[in-house]
Motif scaffolding. Structure first.
Motif, short mmCIF file in Angstrom:
data_model
loop_
_atom_site.label_atom_id
_atom_site.label_comp_id
_atom_site.label_asym_id
_atom_site.label_seq_id
_atom_site.Cartn_x
_atom_site.Cartn_y
_atom_site.Cartn_z
N ALA A 147 31.52 48.78 -2.93
CA ALA A 147 32.50 49.76 -2.46
C ALA A 147 33.82 49.07 -2.16
O ALA A 147 33.86 47.87 -1.89
CB ALA A 147 32.00 50.47 -1.20
N MET A 148 34.89 49.84 -2.23
CA MET A 148 36.17 49.39 -1.70
C MET A 148 36.37 50.09 -0.36
O MET A 148 36.08 51.29 -0.23
CB MET A 148 37.33 49.75 -2.62
N VAL A 149 36.87 49.36 0.62
CA VAL A 149 37.18 49.94 1.92
C VAL A 149 38.64 49.70 2.23
O VAL A 149 39.12 48.56 2.16
CB VAL A 149 36.31 49.33 3.04
N ILE A 150 39.36 50.77 2.53
CA ILE A 150 40.75 50.67 2.99
C ILE A 150 40.74 50.95 4.48
O ILE A 150 40.41 52.07 4.91
CB ILE A 150 41.66 51.66 2.25
N SER A 151 41.04 49.95 5.27
CA SER A 151 40.99 50.10 6.72
C SER A 151 42.28 49.58 7.33
O SER A 151 43.15 49.04 6.64
CB SER A 151 39.78 49.36 7.31
N CYS A 152 42.39 49.74 8.64
CA CYS A 152 43.59 49.33 9.35
C CYS A 152 43.59 47.81 9.59
O CYS A 152 42.54 47.18 9.64
CB CYS A 152 43.66 50.07 10.69
N CYS A 153 44.80 47.26 9.76
CA CYS A 153 44.93 45.84 10.09
C CYS A 153 44.43 45.51 11.50
O CYS A 153 44.23 44.33 11.82
CB CYS A 153 46.40 45.42 10.01
N ASP A 154 44.25 46.53 12.32
CA ASP A 154 43.85 46.33 13.71
C ASP A 154 42.70 45.33 13.82
O ASP A 154 41.67 45.48 13.17
CB ASP A 154 43.43 47.68 14.31
N SER A 155 42.88 44.33 14.66
CA SER A 155 41.88 43.25 14.78
C SER A 155 40.55 43.73 15.35
O SER A 155 39.54 43.03 15.23
CB SER A 155 42.44 42.13 15.67
N ARG A 156 40.54 44.92 15.94
CA ARG A 156 39.30 45.44 16.52
C ARG A 156 38.43 46.17 15.50
O ARG A 156 37.28 46.51 15.79
CB ARG A 156 39.62 46.39 17.68
N VAL A 157 38.99 46.43 14.32
CA VAL A 157 38.25 47.13 13.27
C VAL A 157 37.54 46.09 12.40
O VAL A 157 38.19 45.33 11.70
CB VAL A 157 39.19 47.99 12.41
#
Length: 215
Positions: free
Chosen positions: A42-52
Motif C-alpha cells: 500500500a501507499m500511505v499519505i500521512s502528515c509530517c507530524d512526528s506523533r503520527v
C-alpha cells in the motif's frame, strides 16, 4: 558541503542498537529487500507530524508501505505544469511503477497544519496569508473544506476540518488520470482514515454513510 555536521550522539547510539538487534536478527530479510526491490502492499499519505507513526499503528515491516508525508496529509489536484510536485511525483511512482493495490490517506487529531488553515481562513493568521509562506500556500488546498464547515465551536470545526483534509485529498487523487484509470479497472482502491493520537482510535471513511466510522 561545509555546513553538514555529525549526527547527535543519541542518534548514533540508536543506530548501533538497531544494527546489533533488529537488523542482526533479520539480516536475511533486509538483504532480500535490497536484492529483490520493493513491492509495497500500500501507499500511505500521512502528515509530517512526528506523533503520527503509520508503521507502528499497522505493525508494518520494512518494505510493506510506500509512505509519503507532508503538512496535513494533503494531495493537490492534477496539474502537469513546469513546477515541482513532490506529492504528485510520489503518487505517480506508487501507482504507475510500483502498482500498489491500495492508497491510504490518513489524517489525525491535533493537526497543526489544519489548525493553521482554520486560523488563516478565519483571518487570525496573517503571516500565513503572505505569498512567501510555503505553509500558507500549501494550506490553500484546504480552503474549500473550510468554506463548507458547519456552525459550531472552533474546536468542533477544526476537528471536522481534519477529516475534510482527507476527503479533499481523496477527491484530488481522482483528478490524476492514472489514479482514476486504476480505480476504474479495479487494480487500485482508495481509503480515507483519521487517527485519534491520544485515544489510539482509527476512523475510516464510509462512502455509503458519508462519514467516518470507528474501526
Amino acid at each position: 558541503m561545509t555546513i553538514a555536521r555529525p549526527l547527535p550522539d543519541y542518534l548514533v547510539k540508536r543506530y548501533h542498537g538497531w544494527k546489533a538487534t533488529a537488523y542482526s536478527e533479520n539480516s536475511a530479510w533486509f538483504r532480500k529487500l535490497a536484492d529483490d526491490g520493493q513491492h509495497p502492499r500500500a501507499m500511505v499519505i500521512s502528515c509530517c507530524d512526528s506523533r503520527v507513526h503509520v508503521t507502528s499503528i499497522f505493525g508494518a515491516d520494512s518494505g510493506e508501505f510506500f509512505i509519503h508525508r507532508n503538512i496535513a496529509n494533503l494531495v493537490p489536484p492534477y496539474a502537469p505544469d513546469g513546477n515541482q510536485h513532490g506529492t504528485s511525483a510520489a503518487v505517480e511512482y506508487a501507482v504507475t511503477a510500483l502498482k500498489v493495490p491500495h492508497l491510504i490517506v490518513m489524517g489525525h487529531s491535533g493537526c497543526g497544519g489544519v489548525k493553521g488553515c482554520y486560523d488563516m481562513c478565519s483571518g487570525d493568521a496573517p503571516a500565513l496569508e503572505e505569498k512567501s509562506s510555503f505553509v500558507g500556500r500549501w494550506m490553500d488546498l484546504l480552503r474549500p473544506g473550510f468554506e463548507r464547515l458547519p456552525e459550531g465551536t472552533p474546536e468542533e470545526r477544526v476537528a471536522i476540518l481534519e477529516k475534510q483534509a482527507v476527503l479533499i485529498s481523496l477527491d484530488n487523487l481522482m483528478t490524476f488520470p492514472f489514479v482514476k484509470s486504476a480505480v476504474e479497472r479495479g487494480t487500485l482502491t482508495l481509503h480515507g482514515l483519521w487517527n485519534d493520537i491520544g485515544g489510539g482510535g482509527l476512523d475510516a471513511y464510509d462512502p455509503d454513510q458519508d462519514r467516518f466510522v470507528p474501526l
